[in-house]
Design an enzyme around this catalytic site. Sequence first.
Site, PDB file in Angstrom:
ATOM      1  N   LYS A   1      -7.920   2.058  -3.131  1.00 58.70           N
ATOM      2  CA  LYS A   1      -7.427   1.532  -1.934  1.00 58.70           C
ATOM      3  C   LYS A   1      -7.616   2.878  -0.955  1.00 58.70           C
ATOM      4  O   LYS A   1      -8.201   2.752   0.165  1.00 58.70           O
ATOM      5  CB  LYS A   1      -6.176   0.779  -1.871  1.00 58.70           C
ATOM      6  CG  LYS A   1      -5.540   0.823  -0.473  1.00 58.70           C
ATOM      7  CD  LYS A   1      -5.514  -0.474   0.178  1.00 58.70           C
ATOM      8  CE  LYS A   1      -5.034  -0.390   1.770  1.00 58.70           C
ATOM      9  NZ  LYS A   1      -5.404  -1.899   2.213  1.00 58.70           N
TER      10      LYS A   1
ATOM     11  N   LYS B   1      -1.762   5.202   8.697  1.00 54.76           N
ATOM     12  CA  LYS B   1      -0.723   5.179   7.494  1.00 54.76           C
ATOM     13  C   LYS B   1      -1.668   5.401   6.195  1.00 54.76           C
ATOM     14  O   LYS B   1      -1.447   6.161   5.299  1.00 54.76           O
ATOM     15  CB  LYS B   1       0.014   3.735   7.441  1.00 54.76           C
ATOM     16  CG  LYS B   1       0.638   3.687   5.880  1.00 54.76           C
ATOM     17  CD  LYS B   1       1.236   2.452   5.591  1.00 54.76           C
ATOM     18  CE  LYS B   1       1.536   2.183   3.961  1.00 54.76           C
ATOM     19  NZ  LYS B   1       2.175   0.957   3.797  1.00 54.76           N
TER      20      LYS B   1
ATOM     21  N   THR C   1       0.938  -1.187  -0.138  1.00 54.57           N
ATOM     22  CA  THR C   1      -0.007  -0.092  -0.169  1.00 54.57           C
ATOM     23  C   THR C   1       1.083   1.114  -0.075  1.00 54.57           C
ATOM     24  O   THR C   1       1.687   1.401   1.028  1.00 54.57           O
ATOM     25  CB  THR C   1      -0.980  -0.046   1.095  1.00 54.57           C
ATOM     26  OG1 THR C   1      -1.687  -1.185   1.115  1.00 54.57           O
ATOM     27  CG2 THR C   1      -1.835   1.220   1.294  1.00 54.57           C
TER      28      THR C   1
HETATM   29  P1  NAD Z   1       5.587  -6.219   7.324  1.00 54.11           P
HETATM   30  O1  NAD Z   1       6.331  -4.973   8.033  1.00 54.11           O
HETATM   31  O2  NAD Z   1       5.065  -7.086   8.313  1.00 54.11           O
HETATM   32  O3  NAD Z   1       6.472  -6.706   6.241  1.00 54.11           O
HETATM   33  C1  NAD Z   1       7.013  -5.985   5.105  1.00 54.11           C
HETATM   34  C2  NAD Z   1       8.246  -7.064   4.986  1.00 54.11           C
HETATM   35  O4  NAD Z   1       9.028  -6.321   4.002  1.00 54.11           O
HETATM   36  C3  NAD Z   1       9.344  -6.922   6.310  1.00 54.11           C
HETATM   37  O5  NAD Z   1       9.394  -8.358   6.812  1.00 54.11           O
HETATM   38  C4  NAD Z   1      10.521  -6.377   5.768  1.00 54.11           C
HETATM   39  O6  NAD Z   1      11.673  -6.876   6.383  1.00 54.11           O
HETATM   40  C5  NAD Z   1      10.449  -6.736   4.575  1.00 54.11           C
HETATM   41  N1  NAD Z   1      11.357  -5.662   3.642  1.00 54.11           N
HETATM   42  C6  NAD Z   1      11.638  -4.456   3.781  1.00 54.11           C
HETATM   43  N2  NAD Z   1      12.544  -3.859   2.854  1.00 54.11           N
HETATM   44  C7  NAD Z   1      12.481  -5.029   1.926  1.00 54.11           C
HETATM   45  C8  NAD Z   1      13.413  -5.216   0.788  1.00 54.11           C
HETATM   46  N3  NAD Z   1      14.217  -4.145   0.175  1.00 54.11           N
HETATM   47  N4  NAD Z   1      13.204  -6.291   0.105  1.00 54.11           N
HETATM   48  C9  NAD Z   1      12.470  -7.324   0.585  1.00 54.11           C
HETATM   49  N5  NAD Z   1      11.723  -7.332   1.672  1.00 54.11           N
HETATM   50  C10 NAD Z   1      11.934  -6.004   2.347  1.00 54.11           C
HETATM   51  O7  NAD Z   1       4.225  -5.280   6.656  1.00 54.11           O
HETATM   52  P2  NAD Z   1       2.801  -6.115   6.278  1.00 54.11           P
HETATM   53  O8  NAD Z   1       1.831  -6.227   7.294  1.00 54.11           O
HETATM   54  O9  NAD Z   1       3.309  -7.225   5.739  1.00 54.11           O
HETATM   55  O10 NAD Z   1       2.314  -4.980   5.151  1.00 54.11           O
HETATM   56  C11 NAD Z   1       2.817  -4.999   3.996  1.00 54.11           C
HETATM   57  C12 NAD Z   1       2.174  -4.066   2.831  1.00 54.11           C
HETATM   58  O11 NAD Z   1       0.723  -4.581   3.183  1.00 54.11           O
HETATM   59  C13 NAD Z   1       2.241  -2.501   3.517  1.00 54.11           C
HETATM   60  O12 NAD Z   1       2.344  -1.632   2.488  1.00 54.11           O
HETATM   61  C14 NAD Z   1       1.102  -2.408   4.249  1.00 54.11           C
HETATM   62  O13 NAD Z   1       0.436  -1.103   4.151  1.00 54.11           O
HETATM   63  C15 NAD Z   1      -0.112  -3.297   3.400  1.00 54.11           C
HETATM   64  N6  NAD Z   1      -1.113  -4.049   4.086  1.00 54.11           N
HETATM   65  C16 NAD Z   1      -1.062  -4.509   5.132  1.00 54.11           C
HETATM   66  C17 NAD Z   1      -2.090  -5.128   6.139  1.00 54.11           C
HETATM   67  C18 NAD Z   1      -2.384  -5.764   7.370  1.00 54.11           C
HETATM   68  O14 NAD Z   1      -3.204  -5.957   7.979  1.00 54.11           O
HETATM   69  N7  NAD Z   1      -0.975  -5.949   7.905  1.00 54.11           N
HETATM   70  C19 NAD Z   1      -3.382  -5.101   5.189  1.00 54.11           C
HETATM   71  C20 NAD Z   1      -3.392  -4.790   3.779  1.00 54.11           C
HETATM   72  C21 NAD Z   1      -2.422  -4.120   3.435  1.00 54.11           C
END
Ligand code: NAD
Length: 307
Positions: free
Chosen positions: A180, A255, A105
Site C-alpha cells: 500500500k 498521511k 492503513t
Molecule cells: P474514520 O476516522 O472515518 O473512521 C475511524 C473510526 O475508528 C472512527 O469512527 C473512530 O471513532 C473509530 N475508532 C477510533 N478508535 C477506536 C477504537 N479503539 N475502537 C473502535 N473504534 C475506534 O477513518 P476512515 O476514513 O474510515 O479510515 C479508516 C482507515 O482506513 C484509516 O487507517 C485510513 O487511512 C484507511 N483508509 C481510508 C480511506 C478513505 O478514503 N477514507 C481509503 C483507504 C484507506
Amino acid sequence: MSDSTVSGTIAFLGLGHMGGPMAANLIKAGHSVVGYDPVPAAVEAATGHGIPMAATAAEAAAGAAVVLTMLPSGQHVLDAYRGVSGQPGLLEVAAPDTMFLDCSTINVDEAREAAAIALEAGHRSVDAPVSGGVVGAEAGTVTFMVGALPDDFETVKPILELMGKRIVHCGDHGAGQAAKVCNNMILGVSMIAVSEAFVLGEKLGLTHQALFDVAANASGQCWALTTNCPVPGPVPSSPANRDYQPGFAGALMAKDLRLALNALESTGVAAQMGPLASKIYDEFAAGGGAGRDFSGIITDIRDKSAT
Ligand code: NAD
C-alpha cells in the site's frame, strides 16, 4: 483454521467512513457481525445499517472468531490490541486462536509489531489495508493488499471477498502495508508530476486537451493523468470537474506519504521524490487542501508560479 471460524462472529472495530459501509456489506451477505466504535454518530449510523453494536471493544471481541479493525492509525491498533487506561486489551479478552485482521492503513513496522504481539498472545494476524475509498467501500469493490501466512490468507479471503473485488496476497506479515505504501508513494509523486506538466503546458500555450491527448497515449500515461486528471475537461469523471471534491482527500494522501517516508527512513532507501512529495502534501493539507481531492495540488502549483 477451519471454515467454521470464518462463519463465526466478526467483531468489527472502527465504523467510520470506511468501516461503516464495509461492515454493512458483511451484514448484507448474511455474516454475523458485532460492531464497536466510541463515537456516538458512528454508532448511530452503524445501527441504521442493521449492525448490532457492543458497549465496549472487549465485549465485541470476546467470543468473536475474527477481530477486524478499521482504525485511524497504527497507534490506535496497538493500543486496542494491548489495552489502554486500565481497559483490557483485545488480545487478552479474545478466545485463543482468534484471527486478528487489521484493515487500517498503518506503518509497516507497526503492522509487524501488531502481528508479533498477536502471535505471542496465541492468536493469528493478518494486515489487509484497502484502496478504493469510501465509494469502493460502499460498493464492495475495494482492493485488499494482504500480508499473511498462506493458511491465514486462505482463511480471511472469503471474508474480504464480501467487502472487496481484488484480494492480493502480497507476502507475510506487514507485506500488505508495504504494498500500500509503495503504491501510494507512486501515486503522490505522479500526481505532482502530472500537475506540474499541465501548469508548464499552460505557460507554453498548450491546451489541456492537447497535452492530455499526447501524454495519455505516450510514455507520460499514468492513473493520475488518465483517471484522476487534475484539470477539468479531458476526463469528465475526475474530481477537477467538481471543484476538487474528493475522491481521495489531501489529508489521506499526506498521511500515506508520511507512512512512506517512515518506511524510507527505516529501510535507508536513497529516495528523493517520496520525501519531497510528503513535504508537498503536508503543506497542501495544512493550507486548506485536507478536505479537497489530492489532485487539487495543481492549484497550489499554479498559484505559486510566476504570472
Ligand atoms: P474514520 O476516522 O472515518 O473512521 C475511524 C473510526 O475508528 C472512527 O469512527 C473512530 O471513532 C473509530 N475508532 C477510533 N478508535 C477506536 C477504537 N479503539 N475502537 C473502535 N473504534 C475506534 O477513518 P476512515 O476514513 O474510515 O479510515 C479508516 C482507515 O482506513 C484509516 O487507517 C485510513 O487511512 C484507511 N483508509 C481510508 C480511506 C478513505 O478514503 N477514507 C481509503 C483507504 C484507506
